[in-house]
Every structure is written in C-alpha cells, then in structure tokens.
Scaffold this motif. Structure first.
Motif, PDB file in Angstrom:
ATOM      1  N   UNK A  91       0.806  -1.213   0.000  1.00  0.00           N
ATOM      2  CA  UNK A  91       0.000   0.000   0.000  1.00  0.00           C
ATOM      3  C   UNK A  91       0.837   1.260   0.000  1.00  0.00           C
ATOM      4  N   UNK A  92       1.944   1.235   0.747  1.00  0.00           N
ATOM      5  CA  UNK A  92       2.811   2.412   0.847  1.00  0.00           C
ATOM      6  C   UNK A  92       3.462   2.729  -0.497  1.00  0.00           C
ATOM      7  N   UNK A  93       3.978   1.706  -1.163  1.00  0.00           N
ATOM      8  CA  UNK A  93       4.638   1.916  -2.456  1.00  0.00           C
ATOM      9  C   UNK A  93       3.631   2.394  -3.505  1.00  0.00           C
ATOM     10  N   UNK A  94       2.453   1.795  -3.532  1.00  0.00           N
ATOM     11  CA  UNK A  94       1.433   2.234  -4.480  1.00  0.00           C
ATOM     12  C   UNK A  94       1.005   3.673  -4.204  1.00  0.00           C
ATOM     13  N   UNK A  95       0.842   4.020  -2.930  1.00  0.00           N
ATOM     14  CA  UNK A  95       0.468   5.388  -2.582  1.00  0.00           C
ATOM     15  C   UNK A  95       1.516   6.395  -3.023  1.00  0.00           C
ATOM     16  N   UNK A  96       2.781   6.060  -2.837  1.00  0.00           N
ATOM     17  CA  UNK A  96       3.864   6.950  -3.267  1.00  0.00           C
ATOM     18  C   UNK A  96       3.871   7.086  -4.785  1.00  0.00           C
ATOM     19  N   UNK A  97       3.623   5.992  -5.496  1.00  0.00           N
ATOM     20  CA  UNK A  97       3.611   6.042  -6.964  1.00  0.00           C
ATOM     21  C   UNK A  97       2.495   6.953  -7.475  1.00  0.00           C
ATOM     22  N   UNK A 141     -13.686  -9.202   0.765  1.00  0.00           N
ATOM     23  CA  UNK A 141     -12.749  -9.521   1.839  1.00  0.00           C
ATOM     24  C   UNK A 141     -11.432  -9.983   1.236  1.00  0.00           C
ATOM     25  N   UNK A 142     -10.365  -9.348   1.641  1.00  0.00           N
ATOM     26  CA  UNK A 142      -9.058  -9.728   1.108  1.00  0.00           C
ATOM     27  C   UNK A 142      -8.091  -8.575   1.141  1.00  0.00           C
ATOM     28  N   UNK A 143      -6.909  -8.817   0.595  1.00  0.00           N
ATOM     29  CA  UNK A 143      -5.842  -7.821   0.635  1.00  0.00           C
ATOM     30  C   UNK A 143      -6.181  -6.571  -0.177  1.00  0.00           C
ATOM     31  N   UNK A 144      -6.947  -6.719  -1.256  1.00  0.00           N
ATOM     32  CA  UNK A 144      -7.251  -5.568  -2.108  1.00  0.00           C
ATOM     33  C   UNK A 144      -7.946  -4.453  -1.362  1.00  0.00           C
ATOM     34  N   UNK A 145      -8.853  -4.790  -0.479  1.00  0.00           N
ATOM     35  CA  UNK A 145      -9.571  -3.768   0.281  1.00  0.00           C
ATOM     36  C   UNK A 145      -8.637  -3.027   1.231  1.00  0.00           C
ATOM     37  N   UNK A 146      -7.747  -3.785   1.892  1.00  0.00           N
ATOM     38  CA  UNK A 146      -6.797  -3.156   2.813  1.00  0.00           C
ATOM     39  C   UNK A 146      -5.837  -2.246   2.059  1.00  0.00           C
ATOM     40  N   UNK A 147      -5.338  -2.718   0.929  1.00  0.00           N
ATOM     41  CA  UNK A 147      -4.402  -1.908   0.142  1.00  0.00           C
ATOM     42  C   UNK A 147      -5.076  -0.639  -0.362  1.00  0.00           C
ATOM     43  N   UNK A 148      -6.359  -0.727  -0.695  1.00  0.00           N
ATOM     44  CA  UNK A 148      -7.098   0.451  -1.155  1.00  0.00           C
ATOM     45  C   UNK A 148      -7.105   1.552  -0.088  1.00  0.00           C
ATOM     46  N   UNK A 149      -7.428   1.193   1.151  1.00  0.00           N
ATOM     47  CA  UNK A 149      -7.468   2.217   2.202  1.00  0.00           C
ATOM     48  C   UNK A 149      -6.064   2.687   2.559  1.00  0.00           C
ATOM     49  N   UNK A 150      -5.053   1.825   2.384  1.00  0.00           N
ATOM     50  CA  UNK A 150      -3.670   2.252   2.639  1.00  0.00           C
ATOM     51  C   UNK A 150      -3.218   3.282   1.607  1.00  0.00           C
ATOM     52  N   UNK A 151      -3.559   3.046   0.345  1.00  0.00           N
ATOM     53  CA  UNK A 151      -3.205   4.015  -0.698  1.00  0.00           C
ATOM     54  C   UNK A 151      -3.835   5.368  -0.396  1.00  0.00           C
ATOM     55  N   UNK A 152      -5.082   5.364   0.039  1.00  0.00           N
ATOM     56  CA  UNK A 152      -5.736   6.626   0.404  1.00  0.00           C
ATOM     57  C   UNK A 152      -5.027   7.290   1.567  1.00  0.00           C
ATOM     58  N   UNK A 153      -4.560   6.516   2.534  1.00  0.00           N
ATOM     59  CA  UNK A 153      -3.885   7.084   3.696  1.00  0.00           C
ATOM     60  C   UNK A 153      -2.556   7.734   3.319  1.00  0.00           C
ATOM     61  N   UNK A 206       4.666  11.433   7.314  1.00  0.00           N
ATOM     62  CA  UNK A 206       3.243  11.548   7.628  1.00  0.00           C
ATOM     63  C   UNK A 206       2.457  10.418   6.975  1.00  0.00           C
ATOM     64  N   UNK A 207       2.790  10.115   5.711  1.00  0.00           N
ATOM     65  CA  UNK A 207       2.110   9.033   5.017  1.00  0.00           C
ATOM     66  C   UNK A 207       2.330   7.691   5.689  1.00  0.00           C
ATOM     67  N   UNK A 210       0.136   7.587   8.905  1.00  0.00           N
ATOM     68  CA  UNK A 210      -1.270   7.370   8.565  1.00  0.00           C
ATOM     69  C   UNK A 210      -1.505   5.925   8.114  1.00  0.00           C
ATOM     70  N   UNK A 211      -0.596   5.409   7.283  1.00  0.00           N
ATOM     71  CA  UNK A 211      -0.758   4.048   6.766  1.00  0.00           C
ATOM     72  C   UNK A 211      -0.671   3.020   7.889  1.00  0.00           C
ATOM     73  N   UNK A 212       0.254   3.203   8.814  1.00  0.00           N
ATOM     74  CA  UNK A 212       0.439   2.244   9.908  1.00  0.00           C
ATOM     75  C   UNK A 212      -0.799   2.190  10.794  1.00  0.00           C
ATOM     76  N   UNK A 213      -1.338   3.370  11.150  1.00  0.00           N
ATOM     77  CA  UNK A 213      -2.529   3.393  11.995  1.00  0.00           C
ATOM     78  C   UNK A 213      -3.736   2.809  11.254  1.00  0.00           C
ATOM     79  N   UNK A 214      -3.874   3.172   9.984  1.00  0.00           N
ATOM     80  CA  UNK A 214      -5.010   2.673   9.202  1.00  0.00           C
ATOM     81  C   UNK A 214      -4.954   1.163   9.044  1.00  0.00           C
TER      82      UNK A 214
END
Length: 281
Positions: A91-97, A141-153, A206-207, A210-214
């Motif tokens: 999620x972190x790498x995708x968010x940065x990209x 239910x799965x990793x895709x949903x978690x990664x989605x909210x991580x990218x937003x964070x 900051x990102x 946010x990602x760790x807490x989310x």
C-alpha cells in the motif's frame, strides 16, 4: 588546540550526556517503562492492565510455538508481523507512486495543480478507515480492500508535501539548473528533488504514520470478518480470549516498530540527505 581541550574538560560529563539526544530519549523510555510497571503492580488487575514484565514475557512466548512432536516453529506473532508488513509495503509503495504521478502533473501544468488542490481538499480530510465499507463492496474480503485504504492514507499527505516542497524551491536553484543546460530529467534529479527533499521526507513520514494506523485498524475489522490477518487480528483474537498480556504484547509490537521506523530508518535517510546537504540542522 589546548584551548579546545581545556574547554572540553570544562564541560561536565552529565552535560555531555544531556546534550546527547539518544541518551535523553533512552532515559525517557526507561522512565515510561518504570511508570508502566509501577502503576500495573499498584493496580493489581492483570485483566485490565498487565505489568510490563508480563507483557514482555507474552511477547517472547509468542515468538515461538512448540508442536505436538516437540519441535519448535515460528510463533503466531512473527507470522502476524510478516503479514502486516507485506500489506503495508504494498500500500505504501502504491500510494507513493500515485502521489508522484499527481505531483508531476501539478508541476507541469496549472490544470494539474488545480486538480491536485481540488482532490486533496475533497479526500484528505476523509479518514481512510471510513472508506472501509466501500472497499468491502468494491474489492470484497481480502488484501485488495486493505491496500485500497492504505493508498488513500498515503497518497494525499505525500502529494501535498512534495508539491509544497517543489513550490518552495528557491528560484536561484532553478536558474542554476537552466544555466547549466540540464535536461528535463537532469533538472528533476539534480535540482528539483534534492531541493524539495525536506518536504518530500516530511510527506513520507506523515504518510507512513497514517498508513500504519489505518492498517492496524483495518486488520481489526478484517480479522473479525475473515478470521485471519496481521497484528490487528492478533490483538483482537487474544482480547476475545481474555489473554490481556498478549493483547498488550501486540500493542507493544506496534509501538516498537513505530519507534524503529522513525528513529532508525527515517533518521538514517535524514542524516544521509538533508542534514548532509546542509538543509537542516
């Protein structure tokens, strides 16, 4: 030289220790640990607030498990940590990209800058965990949903701070790059990114926070839904079993990992970049 040596001898030893940031923070952590242990022993209610020693013992015991044949294997907590870190990195790498893409558009055109401003005004105040029901509908239910909210964070804080760093870049540095006849790629890699790196690094910090807490909050929900997960599920599962020392062991793991990332990884990057370049004291 003699004057310098005499001056160093004149500084008391305790003063040198006090000026060392690492020593000060270590002392603070020790004090907090003693307060934790003292308060838990005075309260004497392990189901509400276990002692630090009981928490550490639970953490150590969770690192290894003994099978029926007597062989040891990796415990529940390391597996939960590995699962959590895998999702966090993705999620972190995708968010940065995505943040890099938006920032690039904002840097080359006014429309791109307006788009970044409008999108951040709309979505940055929105808590990432509030998108969890929508993520469940879209990705299940799965990793895709978690990664989605991580990218937003991650996305908005990194994009905002990076764009602010680019805008705050000194015009003198821009003219230096133009006078040297740098190509577009050379201007970005040698002038733009180094000059704006303090802002970029702030956005990355900051990102990450946010990602760790989310992620931990999302795992609590996904663990309750799917019966598996990372550290968040580890905490929830042991809470349901009233194994409170294990619950605190999971929370302590979150704290320790946060300290490691902030004071080792990001501090190393900061020392080798902005401090080395003289951009920060």
């Amino acid at each position: 030289m003699p004057e310098t040596e005499s001056l160093e001898r004149a500084i008391p030893h305790w003063r040198r220790l006090y000026e060392n940031g690492g020593v000060r923070k270590t002392v603070l952590l020790v004090v907090l640990a003693l307060v934790w242990e003292g308060y838990a022993r005075a309260l004497n209610k392990p189901l509400l607030f276990p002692t630090l020693t009981a928490t550490v013992a639970a953490l150590v015991s969770s690192l290894r498990t003994i099978r029926a044949d007597g062989q040891q294997e990796i415990g529940e907590l390391p597996r939960a940590i590995a699962y959590t870190l895998k999702l966090l990195l993705e999620g972190y790498v995708l968010g940065i990209a995505f943040a890099a893409l938006l920032t690039a558009l904002a840097s080359v055109s006014k429309i791109g800058a307006d788009l970044l401003e409008v999108l951040t005004s709309m979505f940055n105040p929105l808590p990432s965990i509030a998108l969890l029901p929508l993520a469940l509908i879209w990705f299940g239910l799965g990793d895709g949903s978690v990664i989605f909210v991580l990218v937003h964070a991650v996305l908005w804080s990194v994009a905002l701070n990076t764009h602010a760093g680019f805008r705050a870049l000194s015009p003198t540095l821009r003219m230096v790059g133009q006078n040297y006849g740098l190509s577009a790629v050379g201007f970005i890699t040698r002038i733009l990114i180094p000059g704006a790196f303090p802002g970029i690094l702030t956005g990355l910090k900051v990102g990450w926070a946010f990602a760790w807490r989310t992620l931990i909050a999302a795992e609590l929900v996904f663990g309750a839904s799917s019966g598996s997960g990372g550290i968040g599920w580890y905490i929830l599962e042991h809470k349901n079993q009233l194994l409170i020392p294990q619950v605190f062991a999971g929370l302590l793991t979150v704290i320790l990992f946060g300290l490691f990332v902030e004071h080792v990884i990001f501090r190393t990057i900061e020392e080798r970049t902005v401090r080395r370049w003289g951009m920060q004291l």
